[in-house]
Design an enzyme around this catalytic site. Structure first.
Site, PDB file in Angstrom:
ATOM      1  CD  GLU A   1      -8.971  -2.963  -0.916  1.00 35.59           C
ATOM      2  OE1 GLU A   1      -9.402  -3.023   0.249  1.00 35.59           O
ATOM      3  OE2 GLU A   1      -8.206  -3.831  -1.391  1.00 35.59           O
TER       4      GLU A   1
ATOM      5  CG  ASP B   1      -1.704  -1.251   1.456  1.00 36.07           C
ATOM      6  OD1 ASP B   1      -2.138  -1.836   0.460  1.00 36.07           O
ATOM      7  OD2 ASP B   1      -1.902  -1.637   2.626  1.00 36.07           O
TER       8      ASP B   1
HETATM    9  O1  FUB Z   1      -3.155  -3.596   3.535  1.00 38.43           O
HETATM   10  C1  FUB Z   1      -4.463  -3.855   3.985  1.00 38.43           C
HETATM   11  C2  FUB Z   1      -5.469  -3.554   2.936  1.00 38.43           C
HETATM   12  O2  FUB Z   1      -5.196  -4.334   1.773  1.00 38.43           O
HETATM   13  C3  FUB Z   1      -5.466  -2.151   2.415  1.00 38.43           C
HETATM   14  O3  FUB Z   1      -6.041  -1.223   3.289  1.00 38.43           O
HETATM   15  C4  FUB Z   1      -6.181  -2.342   1.147  1.00 38.43           C
HETATM   16  O4  FUB Z   1      -6.137  -1.273   0.271  1.00 38.43           O
HETATM   17  C5  FUB Z   1      -5.497  -3.578   0.610  1.00 38.43           C
HETATM   18  O5  FUB Z   1      -4.304  -3.287  -0.032  1.00 38.43           O
END
Ligand code: FUB
Length: 339
Positions: A242, A32
């Site tokens: 997301e 991320d």
């Molecule tokens: O790293 C945890 C979660 O996985 C992140 O918040 C999302 O965007 C995905 O990458």
């Protein structure tokens, strides 16, 4: 995982630079990556993946991270990364329970702000803010989450007029489907479970001048198709899941995001920072591993995407960050990257 179908243009990869599309750091697992140019350097704010021994599930319980390491690069062109160590840990966040997920950072008036999603002690994701006088931290967390915040994946964009906006949210384990107009509406584990209705939108809100609170109402960052209709819940190849990011290019606002269970990175273009945005296409095909999450920066007149995959571990919760070139085409589209 599928191949992207709607973009024939493939970004030229710079094969002369061996670190491009290779893991940037190998002694810890990172994911991320939110990259920013501060003080003429590149600072990267990633998640710090660990093996917590929790089985993989759709709720993301296996992503059980406890702290952030802040990284920097003097130049994207040499691939060298400095690890500045722990910048913030769950144990130092008074309201936190578990799972420190994808962060972002911003700078204003001599202070650096680190924005982070973490579950509170009731297991509800909220977004917090921590401050430091240096970009590498350490950061000190505010005693409470940002009022009115919920869900995950904050991304803070500052426009040319100095106004900052936070984009946030993530469905499924990120809990965005549980919220409407700032109120809890259900306990669904996935989405609204209404495939023929408008999909859940990424959220956007103006930041207050103090950068620690929201200024006004949290709005939907609506993504429309070419006919001006909202993307539908069943449109898993295109709808927001997301990992949003905002960058401005040629006066247009590019909202980029992950489609989650179909594993694409897509973009949508708007004339205003809060949207609406028109879906533009896919710009990265699926990487190795379930999640795909990115940030975009301009460095010395060229554009780069920071992202992650699971090259080093082969395990979806133990990821490694990478960087590669990103190309804006003359027609405003973004060229498709085949990672
Ligand atoms: O790293 C945890 C979660 O996985 C992140 O918040 C999302 O965007 C995905 O990458």
């Amino acid at each position: 995982k599928k191949e992207a179908a709607d973009s024939p243009k493939v970004a030229a990869q710079d094969t002369g630079k061996k670190y491009l599309a290779e893991p940037l750091i190998r002694d810890i697992f990172t994911a991320d990556p939110s990259a920013h140019v501060f003080n003429g350097k590149i600072y990267i704010y990633p998640s710090h993946d660990i093996e917590a021994g929790i089985p993989q599930n759709d709720n993301g319980d296996h992503f059980a991270m406890n702290d952030y390491h802040i990284l920097s690069m003097d130049d994207v062109n040499d691939g060298k990364v400095t690890d500045h160590g722990v910048g913030l840990a769950v144990k130092d966040i008074p309201w936190a329970g578990r799972q420190l997920w994808a962060p972002d950072a911003a700078f204003k008036d001599g202070t650096y702000y680190l924005y982070f999603p973490v579950k509170d002690k009731q297991d509800i994701f909220k977004i917090g803010v921590a401050t430091s006088k240096t970009p590498e931290g350490p950061f000190k967390a505010e005693p409470q989450p940002i009022a009115g915040s919920y869900s995950i994946d904050p991304a803070v964009f500052t426009d040319d007029d100095g106004t900052s906006y936070m984009y946030f949210g993530g469905i499924w384990g990120g809990q965005l489907q549980r919220w409407k107009d700032g109120k809890k509406i259900n306990e669904s584990k996935t989405d609204l479970e209404k495939p023929d209705e408008a999909a859940i939108n990424c959220r956007v809100v103006k930041m207050s001048k103090d950068m620690k609170s929201f200024d006004g109402k949290v709005e939907d960052a609506v993504i429309l198709d070419k006919d001006g209709k909202p993307l539908l819940g069943k449109d898993h190849d295109r709808r927001f899941f997301e990992g949003s990011w905002m960058h401005k290019y040629n006066g247009k606002y590019y909202l980029t995001y992950s489609t989650g269970d179909t594993h694409f990175l897509c973009y949508a273009i708007g004339d205003k920072p809060m949207g609406p945005f028109t879906y533009g296409g896919k710009f990265m095909e699926p990487v190795e591993g379930w999640t795909t999450h990115h940030s975009i920066i301009e460095w010395k007149g060229k554009w780069y995407i920071f992202y992650h995959d699971t090259q080093l571990s082969g395990k979806t919760h133990l990821r490694n960050i990478k960087v590669t070139a990103l190309t804006h085409n003359a027609d405003g589209s973004i060229a498709l990257i085949k990672p």
